[in-house]
Design a protein around this motif. Structure first.
Motif, PDB file in Angstrom:
ATOM      1  N   GLY A  81       8.525  -7.206 -38.817  1.00 43.64           N
ATOM      2  CA  GLY A  81       7.168  -7.735 -38.878  1.00 43.64           C
ATOM      3  C   GLY A  81       6.849  -8.698 -37.750  1.00 43.64           C
ATOM      4  N   ASP A  82       7.872  -9.226 -37.079  1.00 41.39           N
ATOM      5  CA  ASP A  82       7.622 -10.149 -35.962  1.00 41.39           C
ATOM      6  C   ASP A  82       6.908  -9.421 -34.832  1.00 41.39           C
ATOM      7  OD1 ASP A  82       8.976 -12.120 -37.313  1.00 41.39           O
ATOM      8  OD2 ASP A  82      10.763 -12.071 -36.043  1.00 41.39           O
ATOM      9  N   VAL A  83       5.954 -10.118 -34.218  1.00 46.48           N
ATOM     10  CA  VAL A  83       5.294  -9.607 -33.011  1.00 46.48           C
ATOM     11  C   VAL A  83       5.704 -10.495 -31.848  1.00 46.48           C
ATOM     12  CG1 VAL A  83       3.080  -9.296 -31.823  1.00 46.48           C
ATOM     13  CG2 VAL A  83       3.322  -8.593 -34.215  1.00 46.48           C
ATOM     14  N   PHE A  84       6.110  -9.861 -30.760  1.00 48.01           N
ATOM     15  CA  PHE A  84       6.500 -10.609 -29.559  1.00 48.01           C
ATOM     16  C   PHE A  84       5.502 -10.345 -28.452  1.00 48.01           C
ATOM     17  CE2 PHE A  84      10.302 -10.129 -32.053  1.00 48.01           C
ATOM     18  CZ  PHE A  84      10.890 -11.388 -31.971  1.00 48.01           C
ATOM     19  N   LEU A  85       5.201 -11.402 -27.713  1.00 50.67           N
ATOM     20  CA  LEU A  85       4.266 -11.332 -26.590  1.00 50.67           C
ATOM     21  C   LEU A  85       4.967 -11.848 -25.328  1.00 50.67           C
ATOM     22  CD1 LEU A  85       1.414 -11.355 -25.135  1.00 50.67           C
ATOM     23  CD2 LEU A  85       1.111 -13.655 -26.098  1.00 50.67           C
ATOM     24  N   ILE A  86       4.927 -11.047 -24.275  1.00 47.59           N
ATOM     25  CA  ILE A  86       5.348 -11.520 -22.951  1.00 47.59           C
ATOM     26  C   ILE A  86       4.091 -11.496 -22.094  1.00 47.59           C
ATOM     27  CG2 ILE A  86       7.031 -11.318 -21.077  1.00 47.59           C
ATOM     28  CD1 ILE A  86       8.607  -9.343 -22.725  1.00 47.59           C
ATOM     29  N   CYS A  87       3.845 -12.545 -21.312  1.00 48.52           N
ATOM     30  CA  CYS A  87       2.598 -12.604 -20.555  1.00 48.52           C
ATOM     31  C   CYS A  87       2.769 -13.369 -19.254  1.00 48.52           C
ATOM     32  CB  CYS A  87       1.494 -13.241 -21.402  1.00 48.52           C
ATOM     33  SG  CYS A  87       1.871 -14.914 -21.947  1.00 48.52           S
ATOM     34  N   SER A  88       1.907 -13.064 -18.310  1.00 48.33           N
ATOM     35  CA  SER A  88       1.905 -13.815 -17.052  1.00 48.33           C
ATOM     36  C   SER A  88       1.024 -15.055 -17.200  1.00 48.33           C
ATOM     37  CB  SER A  88       1.421 -12.929 -15.903  1.00 48.33           C
ATOM     38  OG  SER A  88       0.095 -12.507 -16.119  1.00 48.33           O
TER      39      SER A  88
END
Ligand code: MG
Length: 268
Positions: free
Chosen positions: A208-215
């Motif tokens: 259920g975890d959502v991961f975000l990678i972003c600049s």
């Protein structure tokens, strides 16, 4: 530019290099996690002539790279980094695999500087591998990674930046850092040296975890509360990616903006 395999920066000390635990004395056998939904979007923004961000979306391996350098060399640097990761993505399962791939990405960018028009190019890299032990992260620069769990967003990376050091030492506030004239100066990157002092860690991941990678084109334009609200209110990850990029552009779009999102669940 869209990369080949649906291709497209945790919390560490600036000083200490945490080692990822690869052979725990006793591994707790949890249900295997798999990526059940993913999305990525990269946009030039409203002010820049080129998009120098690159990203990678694989089945277990995800990354964002934000390149810098004249004559489009930043674009080359970020592309070399994610291509090096993509080349080994299929065989990557353990945290040690991510370290090996991150090192090959550093070598690729460093070696690319031999070309005169690419001298001085550099890129950030924030990469994550879904492994049996959790989420392995390798990170250098000021791209970021977050985990959204049960409505709470937690930052998993620390910015390797001049203003990041000032914030950590208590000399300026996080809000002051966002307006600081030197906010784009990064203190770790791929390019300058063949070896990069990556911050590596193993983050807990649950179904259920959502991961975000972003600049920084996202985090420099909108606040973490806004990011969390968008993630919470979006019906899907593709919708969330679109809304995050749109929000960065509506706030001024001063930089290239890239978001990679993935949700983990129980492997079927
Ligand atoms: Mg940027």
């Amino acid at each position: 530019m869209t990369p080949p395999i649906a291709t497209g920066r945790q919390r560490q000390s600036d000083v200490h290099h945490r080692r990822v635990r690869t052979q725990p004395r006793q591994r707790v056998r949890a249900l295997p996690l798999a990526v059940v939904e993913q999305a990525a979007l990269s946009d030039r923004g409203l002010r820049r002539a080129n998009n120098e961000d690159s990203f990678l979306v694989g089945t277990r391996l995800f990354a964002v790279a934000d390149g810098v350098g004249g004559n489009s060399a930043g674009e080359v640097a970020s592309r070399l980094a994610v291509d090096a990761l993509a080349a080994g993505a299929e065989g990557a399962h353990e945290p040690a695999d991510l370290r090996r791939l991150a090192n090959s990405a550093a070598t690729a960018v460093h070696d690319g500087q031999a070309k005169p028009d690419q001298a001085g190019m550099a890129t950030t890299l924030t990469a994550a591998l879904v492994s049996a032990d959790g989420l392995a992260i390798a990170h250098a620069g000021d791209s970021r990674m977050y985990r959204l769990r049960a409505g709470t967003m937690e930052r998993l990376t620390e910015d390797h930046s001049f203003v990041g050091q000032l914030v950590r030492s208590g000399r300026i506030s996080a809000a002051e850092a966002e307006r600081h004239p030197l906010r784009s100066v990064i203190t770790r990157a791929l390019g300058r040296d063949p070896d990069v002092d990556y911050a590596t860690t193993l983050a807990d991941a649950s179904a259920g975890d959502v991961f975000l990678i972003c600049s920084d084109g996202l985090t420099g334009m909108i606040g973490e509360d806004d990011m969390a609200a968008i993630l919470e209110r979006s019906g899907s990850l593709p919708e969330a990616a679109l809304r995050l990029v749109r929000a960065a552009n509506e706030a001024g779009g001063r930089d290239n903006v890239t978001v990679v999102l993935f949700r983990v669940g129980i492997a079927s």
